[in-house]
Write a protein that holds these residues in place. Sequence first.
Motif, short mmCIF file in Angstrom:
data_model
loop_
_atom_site.label_atom_id
_atom_site.label_comp_id
_atom_site.label_asym_id
_atom_site.label_seq_id
_atom_site.Cartn_x
_atom_site.Cartn_y
_atom_site.Cartn_z
N GLN A 106 3.79 1.55 -1.37
CA GLN A 106 4.30 1.72 -2.74
C GLN A 106 3.24 2.36 -3.63
O GLN A 106 3.56 3.26 -4.42
CB GLN A 106 4.74 0.37 -3.31
N ASP A 107 2.00 1.92 -3.50
CA ASP A 107 0.90 2.51 -4.29
C ASP A 107 0.72 3.98 -3.94
O ASP A 107 0.55 4.82 -4.83
CB ASP A 107 -0.41 1.76 -4.06
N LEU A 108 0.74 4.28 -2.67
CA LEU A 108 0.56 5.66 -2.23
C LEU A 108 1.68 6.57 -2.75
O LEU A 108 1.42 7.66 -3.26
CB LEU A 108 0.51 5.71 -0.70
N GLN B 241 3.54 6.01 -5.40
CA GLN B 241 3.39 6.11 -6.85
C GLN B 241 2.34 7.15 -7.22
O GLN B 241 2.55 7.98 -8.11
CB GLN B 241 3.03 4.74 -7.43
N VAL B 242 1.20 7.12 -6.56
CA VAL B 242 0.13 8.09 -6.84
C VAL B 242 0.59 9.51 -6.48
O VAL B 242 0.33 10.47 -7.21
CB VAL B 242 -1.17 7.72 -6.07
N LEU C 196 0.82 -1.20 0.00
CA LEU C 196 0.00 0.00 0.00
C LEU C 196 0.86 1.27 0.00
O LEU C 196 0.51 2.26 -0.64
CB LEU C 196 -0.96 -0.01 1.20
#
Length: 182
Positions: A3-5, A7-8, A1
């Motif tokens: 990493q996703d945060l 990236q966004v 999560l």
Amino acid sequence: LYQDLIQVTRMSLSYIEPVYQALAGLRVDPATCTAWLTEVEHYRVLIERVIEQTERRVFHGEKVPAREKIFSLFEEHTDIIVKGSRDIQYGHKLNLMTGQSGLVLDVMIEAGNPADTERFLPMLNRHIQHYGKAPRQMAVDGGYASKDNLKEAKAKGVKDMAFHKKKGLKVEEMAKSDWVYR
């Protein structure tokens, strides 16, 4: 999560450059553009610091010192305050000195989370500086309790000194100790 945060967040930051370029091509009041660009740059730097501290902590297992962390984008001067084993709080540590009536006589907003025992003498010295003498009586929270603080308060003219609780001791243990001092 995480990493996703990240990236966004990086993708969102990437949208800023085209806006810079678009503003440069428009006939917009330069003062308005400058103010906006200054504010965007301020937050961009803070966001990049948050990404960097997150990567260090989460992905590399590094302990990031509190003084290097950003806890709030909108109040970047916010500190972590930990009192004993209680929950973490965010904000600023305050030291208040009140008179017998409860009127606040002095307040010191601390940087970071210094130990209360370290803040007792600076507060007493500020009182002496402001009012010309030490108070006759003092009652303070147990976090300020130390034999050195008691000794220094007496040396500076405090006649009666009471700590709410001797740090780390139960009330019964305090009664048996040499802390009873007049």
